[in-house]
Design a protein around this motif. Structure first.
Motif, PDB file in Angstrom:
ATOM      1  N   SER A  14       0.900  -1.325  -0.080  1.00  0.00           N
ATOM      2  CA  SER A  14       0.166  -0.119   0.073  1.00  0.00           C
ATOM      3  C   SER A  14       1.015   1.284   0.008  1.00  0.00           C
ATOM      4  O   SER A  14       0.686   2.273  -0.764  1.00  0.00           O
ATOM      5  CB  SER A  14      -0.770   0.011   1.096  1.00  0.00           C
ATOM      6  N   MET A  15       1.804   1.137   0.887  1.00  0.00           N
ATOM      7  CA  MET A  15       2.750   2.311   0.962  1.00  0.00           C
ATOM      8  C   MET A  15       3.411   2.489  -0.588  1.00  0.00           C
ATOM      9  O   MET A  15       3.961   3.731  -0.851  1.00  0.00           O
ATOM     10  CB  MET A  15       3.841   2.369   2.089  1.00  0.00           C
ATOM     11  N   LYS A  16       3.968   1.507  -1.118  1.00  0.00           N
ATOM     12  CA  LYS A  16       4.416   1.608  -2.474  1.00  0.00           C
ATOM     13  C   LYS A  16       3.332   2.405  -3.258  1.00  0.00           C
ATOM     14  O   LYS A  16       4.251   3.145  -4.094  1.00  0.00           O
ATOM     15  CB  LYS A  16       4.988  -0.011  -3.026  1.00  0.00           C
ATOM     16  N   GLN A  17       2.313   1.832  -3.285  1.00  0.00           N
ATOM     17  CA  GLN A  17       1.230   2.640  -4.216  1.00  0.00           C
ATOM     18  C   GLN A  17       1.299   4.246  -3.898  1.00  0.00           C
ATOM     19  O   GLN A  17       1.171   4.945  -4.816  1.00  0.00           O
ATOM     20  CB  GLN A  17       0.007   2.013  -4.006  1.00  0.00           C
ATOM     21  N   LEU A  18       1.303   4.468  -2.439  1.00  0.00           N
ATOM     22  CA  LEU A  18       1.500   5.799  -2.252  1.00  0.00           C
ATOM     23  C   LEU A  18       2.501   6.511  -2.841  1.00  0.00           C
ATOM     24  O   LEU A  18       2.625   7.824  -3.193  1.00  0.00           O
ATOM     25  CB  LEU A  18       1.293   6.000  -0.867  1.00  0.00           C
ATOM     26  N   ARG A  19       3.745   6.107  -2.862  1.00  0.00           N
ATOM     27  CA  ARG A  19       5.051   6.390  -3.336  1.00  0.00           C
ATOM     28  C   ARG A  19       4.702   6.831  -4.825  1.00  0.00           C
ATOM     29  O   ARG A  19       5.239   7.687  -5.527  1.00  0.00           O
ATOM     30  CB  ARG A  19       6.165   5.431  -3.413  1.00  0.00           C
ATOM     31  N   LYS A  20       4.009   6.027  -5.705  1.00  0.00           N
ATOM     32  CA  LYS A  20       3.669   6.302  -7.027  1.00  0.00           C
ATOM     33  C   LYS A  20       3.107   7.793  -7.274  1.00  0.00           C
ATOM     34  O   LYS A  20       3.471   8.406  -8.005  1.00  0.00           O
ATOM     35  CB  LYS A  20       2.721   5.271  -7.683  1.00  0.00           C
ATOM     36  N   PHE A  21       2.080   7.919  -6.263  1.00  0.00           N
ATOM     37  CA  PHE A  21       1.542   9.427  -6.463  1.00  0.00           C
ATOM     38  C   PHE A  21       2.273  10.311  -6.078  1.00  0.00           C
ATOM     39  O   PHE A  21       2.583  11.584  -6.487  1.00  0.00           O
ATOM     40  CB  PHE A  21       0.142   9.146  -5.587  1.00  0.00           C
ATOM     41  N   GLN A  22       3.258   9.948  -5.015  1.00  0.00           N
ATOM     42  CA  GLN A  22       4.091  11.184  -4.671  1.00  0.00           C
ATOM     43  C   GLN A  22       5.001  11.457  -5.525  1.00  0.00           C
ATOM     44  O   GLN A  22       5.578  12.561  -5.708  1.00  0.00           O
ATOM     45  CB  GLN A  22       5.011  10.666  -3.368  1.00  0.00           C
ATOM     46  N   SER A  23       5.597  10.577  -6.434  1.00  0.00           N
ATOM     47  CA  SER A  23       6.420  10.670  -7.802  1.00  0.00           C
ATOM     48  C   SER A  23       5.987  11.712  -8.712  1.00  0.00           C
ATOM     49  O   SER A  23       6.716  12.300  -9.244  1.00  0.00           O
ATOM     50  CB  SER A  23       7.019   9.386  -8.311  1.00  0.00           C
ATOM     51  N   LYS A  24       4.698  11.789  -8.691  1.00  0.00           N
ATOM     52  CA  LYS A  24       4.077  12.850  -9.561  1.00  0.00           C
ATOM     53  C   LYS A  24       4.295  14.246  -9.147  1.00  0.00           C
ATOM     54  O   LYS A  24       3.825  15.094 -10.082  1.00  0.00           O
ATOM     55  CB  LYS A  24       2.544  12.294  -9.711  1.00  0.00           C
ATOM     56  N   SER A  25       4.359  14.521  -7.797  1.00  0.00           N
ATOM     57  CA  SER A  25       4.547  15.685  -7.083  1.00  0.00           C
ATOM     58  C   SER A  25       5.993  16.193  -7.030  1.00  0.00           C
ATOM     59  O   SER A  25       6.873  15.438  -6.841  1.00  0.00           O
ATOM     60  CB  SER A  25       4.172  15.732  -5.873  1.00  0.00           C
ATOM     61  N   THR A  26       6.020  17.341  -7.052  1.00  0.00           N
ATOM     62  CA  THR A  26       7.763  17.970  -6.971  1.00  0.00           C
ATOM     63  C   THR A  26       7.831  18.282  -5.667  1.00  0.00           C
ATOM     64  O   THR A  26       6.952  18.255  -4.836  1.00  0.00           O
ATOM     65  CB  THR A  26       7.763  19.373  -7.978  1.00  0.00           C
ATOM     66  N   SER A  30      -0.776  18.711  -6.888  1.00  0.00           N
ATOM     67  CA  SER A  30      -1.388  17.970  -5.800  1.00  0.00           C
ATOM     68  C   SER A  30      -2.405  16.815  -6.230  1.00  0.00           C
ATOM     69  O   SER A  30      -3.165  17.029  -7.065  1.00  0.00           O
ATOM     70  CB  SER A  30      -2.096  18.997  -5.089  1.00  0.00           C
ATOM     71  N   PRO A  31      -2.382  15.692  -5.470  1.00  0.00           N
ATOM     72  CA  PRO A  31      -3.132  14.628  -5.859  1.00  0.00           C
ATOM     73  C   PRO A  31      -4.675  14.788  -5.776  1.00  0.00           C
ATOM     74  O   PRO A  31      -5.455  14.074  -5.997  1.00  0.00           O
ATOM     75  CB  PRO A  31      -2.631  13.402  -5.019  1.00  0.00           C
ATOM     76  N   ASN A  40       2.670  14.884   1.127  1.00  0.00           N
ATOM     77  CA  ASN A  40       2.460  13.775  -0.009  1.00  0.00           C
ATOM     78  C   ASN A  40       1.600  12.452   0.321  1.00  0.00           C
ATOM     79  O   ASN A  40       0.853  12.161  -0.470  1.00  0.00           O
ATOM     80  CB  ASN A  40       3.756  13.653  -0.615  1.00  0.00           C
ATOM     81  N   ALA A  41       2.396  11.922   1.387  1.00  0.00           N
ATOM     82  CA  ALA A  41       1.886  10.623   1.857  1.00  0.00           C
ATOM     83  C   ALA A  41       0.168  10.615   2.314  1.00  0.00           C
ATOM     84  O   ALA A  41      -0.502   9.747   1.920  1.00  0.00           O
ATOM     85  CB  ALA A  41       2.618  10.298   2.891  1.00  0.00           C
ATOM     86  N   PHE A  42      -0.101  11.615   2.909  1.00  0.00           N
ATOM     87  CA  PHE A  42      -1.441  11.981   3.451  1.00  0.00           C
ATOM     88  C   PHE A  42      -2.448  12.236   2.189  1.00  0.00           C
ATOM     89  O   PHE A  42      -3.281  11.674   2.041  1.00  0.00           O
ATOM     90  CB  PHE A  42      -1.574  13.160   4.403  1.00  0.00           C
ATOM     91  N   MET A  43      -2.007  13.096   1.498  1.00  0.00           N
ATOM     92  CA  MET A  43      -3.014  13.441   0.344  1.00  0.00           C
ATOM     93  C   MET A  43      -2.918  12.401  -0.669  1.00  0.00           C
ATOM     94  O   MET A  43      -3.939  11.996  -1.280  1.00  0.00           O
ATOM     95  CB  MET A  43      -2.292  14.672  -0.412  1.00  0.00           C
ATOM     96  N   SER A  44      -2.021  11.556  -0.916  1.00  0.00           N
ATOM     97  CA  SER A  44      -2.024  10.290  -1.773  1.00  0.00           C
ATOM     98  C   SER A  44      -2.872   9.628  -1.237  1.00  0.00           C
ATOM     99  O   SER A  44      -3.770   8.918  -1.961  1.00  0.00           O
ATOM    100  CB  SER A  44      -0.699   9.788  -1.815  1.00  0.00           C
ATOM    101  N   LYS A  45      -2.897   9.237   0.088  1.00  0.00           N
ATOM    102  CA  LYS A  45      -3.730   8.196   0.695  1.00  0.00           C
ATOM    103  C   LYS A  45      -5.214   8.681   0.712  1.00  0.00           C
ATOM    104  O   LYS A  45      -6.150   8.013   0.413  1.00  0.00           O
ATOM    105  CB  LYS A  45      -3.339   8.010   2.305  1.00  0.00           C
ATOM    106  N   LYS A  46      -5.288  10.081   0.781  1.00  0.00           N
ATOM    107  CA  LYS A  46      -6.639  10.576   0.914  1.00  0.00           C
ATOM    108  C   LYS A  46      -7.137  10.429  -0.660  1.00  0.00           C
ATOM    109  O   LYS A  46      -8.505   9.989  -1.045  1.00  0.00           O
ATOM    110  CB  LYS A  46      -6.610  12.091   1.025  1.00  0.00           C
ATOM    111  N   TYR A  47      -6.257  10.445  -1.450  1.00  0.00           N
ATOM    112  CA  TYR A  47      -6.561  10.460  -3.140  1.00  0.00           C
ATOM    113  C   TYR A  47      -7.225   8.881  -3.408  1.00  0.00           C
ATOM    114  O   TYR A  47      -8.227   8.658  -3.806  1.00  0.00           O
ATOM    115  CB  TYR A  47      -5.637  10.994  -3.929  1.00  0.00           C
ATOM    116  N   LEU A  48      -6.254   8.224  -2.686  1.00  0.00           N
ATOM    117  CA  LEU A  48      -6.783   6.714  -3.100  1.00  0.00           C
ATOM    118  C   LEU A  48      -8.130   6.418  -2.408  1.00  0.00           C
ATOM    119  O   LEU A  48      -8.798   5.436  -2.892  1.00  0.00           O
ATOM    120  CB  LEU A  48      -5.809   5.630  -2.610  1.00  0.00           C
ATOM    121  N   ASN A  49      -8.305   6.614  -1.220  1.00  0.00           N
ATOM    122  CA  ASN A  49      -9.803   6.539  -0.459  1.00  0.00           C
ATOM    123  C   ASN A  49     -10.765   7.078  -1.346  1.00  0.00           C
ATOM    124  O   ASN A  49     -11.729   6.347  -1.552  1.00  0.00           O
ATOM    125  CB  ASN A  49      -9.723   7.059   0.753  1.00  0.00           C
ATOM    126  N   THR A  50     -10.551   8.367  -1.845  1.00  0.00           N
ATOM    127  CA  THR A  50     -11.474   8.966  -2.816  1.00  0.00           C
ATOM    128  C   THR A  50     -11.802   8.102  -4.026  1.00  0.00           C
ATOM    129  O   THR A  50     -12.925   7.926  -4.355  1.00  0.00           O
ATOM    130  CB  THR A  50     -11.166  10.214  -3.338  1.00  0.00           C
TER     131      THR A  50
END
Length: 586
Positions: free
Chosen positions: A416-428, A434-435, A562-572
């Protein structure tokens, strides 16, 4: 003339000569001053004694007349060597029947140098004793022993005074037992000698090691003499023995180290210096079964290095090894006491331990580990970023739970954390993308609660480019703010204020309850173990310390948001997918 006493004296001289492996001169005179015995045969007693006493005849006559011993030493400037001389009366009751003369023998320059090496720094004292008759007679004493005269003491008084003034306190009991006149005959019945090593005080109050030896006299049937007592300096010998003992211990330690090294090579990973996979079957099951038995929580963290293939392909395998070693090092330095760290695969690591229910140590461990990675990101001069994803199992294990089961659960969290990392990599790094884009039209909100305006202003300048900043100096001021919990991505607050009951009540009244909860980062004025532990108990995500290191603070806050916003994005996205599935089902 009754020569019994003179024969006894000869017996003593022969015994001492046999015992002392040194060149010494002995001569026994009768009461008329005539030579009764001499050793060596070639030496002229008058010349020998004359080397020590300016008036050899007068000195000998004085001892025969008064019965008082005579001691002297001179320095032979030619050889730079002290020569000792002793003239001791031989008595039969109160009658003086002869004299024993003894000294070191200056045969030639080589002998003198050898003797100097052997004797200059030591002392040698010889007594003739009869404990049964309670008598003791001094026969010889070397240089440096002028302060130890007998003064006509009895054997028992001599032993007790020596014990009190010269013997080291820790050696006194064994010395008195050794010199006990009541048991000496029995202990020497079938032996030629007995000896004891002990510490003896010198004039300068320093202690040296000596050997105290009682030697049985051969063919001694006289009541006045029974044993020779030798006191030898063995300090240098003892020091050599101690050095040998140290060297032996060092050798043993070296062998043990080699054995441990062999064992270490079997169970340890050479690259990272943590346990290898062989140790998993040896130790992990023991920890798991102990946790089951003691009804404690079993903890297993699975950490995986991010982007190892990218690092290897673009910067070489040495760079990949450096990244692997860095993660292993940070895990070892951060993990709680009693934990074991295992290299589970090429870039995967396990940290295993057990903790009481409710322990905060696992969370403290993660915070320390993340902090070290964050610091490395700021200081690393390499052209790549080192980071790791991780997941953990932390619970009281079921009776039939296995290590494999626990690793599988930890691996699921890590994925799950690896998946979040993928979203983080899209952000500078400055969060320009923002995700949450497309989900809400509002800018994400960060709330800062701190009594110091300078702290709030510093953080506001750092974050205002991409966020809506709300700030308050107190809980009372906080209550007047309108905070949309759905848009809140981070709370930064002074640790004392956040830990207060007033803050907790304010959150309930303001109904700032959202799932997932926004991360909480607390500001400390310096490291404080007690406050940090309290903060972890309420769910703190991380700590920052004043005065701020702005690049490090920015980096850490960026990763957390980043981690929080990605997690929130996945939940959405998950909710949206569930809604679609529900509509399709209808």
């Amino acid at each position: 003339m009754n020569n019994t006493k003179l024969d006894e004296a000869v017996n003593i001289c022969e015994t001492v000569r046999r015992l002392i492996n040194l060149d010494m001169f002995f001569c026994v005179f009768d009461k008329e001053g005539r030579v009764y015995y001499k050793y060596p045969e070639s030496d002229d007693p008058a010349i020998q004694i004359g080397q020590i006493f300016n008036d050899p005849t007068g000195a000998l006559d004085e001892v025969l007349r008064t019965g008082k011993p005579c001691f002297n030493h001179i320095n032979k400037s030619k050889y730079d060597f002290d020569i000792e001389g002793n003239l001791l009366p031989i008595k039969d009751g109160d009658e003086i029947v002869g004299v024993i003369a003894s000294s070191y023998i200056p045969i030639n320059e080589f002998s003198l140098v050898a003797q100097r090496i052997a004797l200059k720094k030591i002392f040698l004292t010889i007594y003739a004793i009869n404990p049964t008759a309670n008598t003791i007679t001094e026969l010889f004493r070397s240089y440096g022993q002028k302060d130890y005269p007998l003064n006509n003491k009895t054997y028992s008084s001599s032993i007790h005074s020596s014990c009190e003034y010269y013997v080291h306190p820790d050696d006194r009991v064994k010395f008195l037992e050794f010199a006990d006149a009541n048991t000496l005959d029995e202990r020497l019945k079938n032996r030629d000698s007995i000896s004891l090593e002990l510490r003896w005080k010198k004039k300068n109050n320093n202690y040296i090691w000596i050997e105290y030896e009682f030697v049985k006299l051969e063919e001694s049937n006289q009541a006045s003499l029974a044993y020779i007592c030798l006191i030898r300096d063995i300090h240098e010998k003892k020091l050599i023995q101690e050095r040998s003992e140290i060297e032996r211990n060092l050798l043993i330690a070296e062998l043990q180290h080699k054995n441990q090294s062999l064992s270490k090579r079997e169970l340890f990973d050479e690259l990272t210096d943590v346990y290898n996979r062989k140790a998993l079957s040896r130790y992990a099951s023991l920890i798991l079964e102990t946790a089951k038995r003691e009804k404690e929580c079993f903890y297993i963290l699975l950490a995986d290095l991010d982007n190892l293939k990218y690092i290897n392909d673009n910067f070489g395998h040495d760079a990949g090894d450096f990244a692997i070693k860095s993660v292993a090092k940070f895990l070892k330095e951060s993990m709680p006491k009693g934990s074991i760290c295992i290299r589970y695969g090429g870039d995967e690591f396990l940290v295993i331990n057990q903790f009481p229910v409710g322990s905060t140590e696992p969370k403290e461990f993660i915070l320390k580990f993340r902090e070290k990675l964050s610091l490395l990101a700021q200081t690393n001069i390499q052209p790549y970023r080192i980071s790791a994803s991780y997941g953990a199992f932390f619970d009281i294990p079921e009776k039939d739970a296995s290590i494999t089961d626990c690793i599988r659960l930890a691996d699921s969290e890590m994925y799950s954390m690896k998946q979040l990392r993928k979203f983080q990599s899209k952000s500078t790094d400055d969060l320009s993308v923002s995700p949450l884009s497309g989900i809400t039209s509002e800018r994400p909100t960060i709330f800062i609660l701190d009594p110091l305006k300078t702290v709030r202003s510093t953080l506001k300048k750092l974050l205002i480019k991409n966020f809506n900043i709300l700030e308050a100096s107190s809980v009372k001021e906080m209550k007047s703010l309108e905070i949309n919990p759905d848009n809140l991505v981070l709370v930064i607050g002074d640790i004392i204020t956040i830990l207060s009951r007033e803050y907790e009540d304010a959150l309930k009244n303001m109904k700032i309850v959202v799932d997932p909860l926004p991360p909480l980062v607390l500001i400390l004025r310096g490291e404080d173990d007690f406050l940090e532990k309290r903060a972890i108990e309420i769910g703190t995500t991380d700590f920052i310390y004043r005065p701020f290191n702005l690049p490090i603070v920015k980096n850490r806050l960026t990763n957390i948001i980043n981690a929080f916003m990605s997690k929130k994005y996945l939940n959405t996205l998950k909710e949206q997918q569930n809604n679609i599935n529900d509509k399709d089902a209808l």
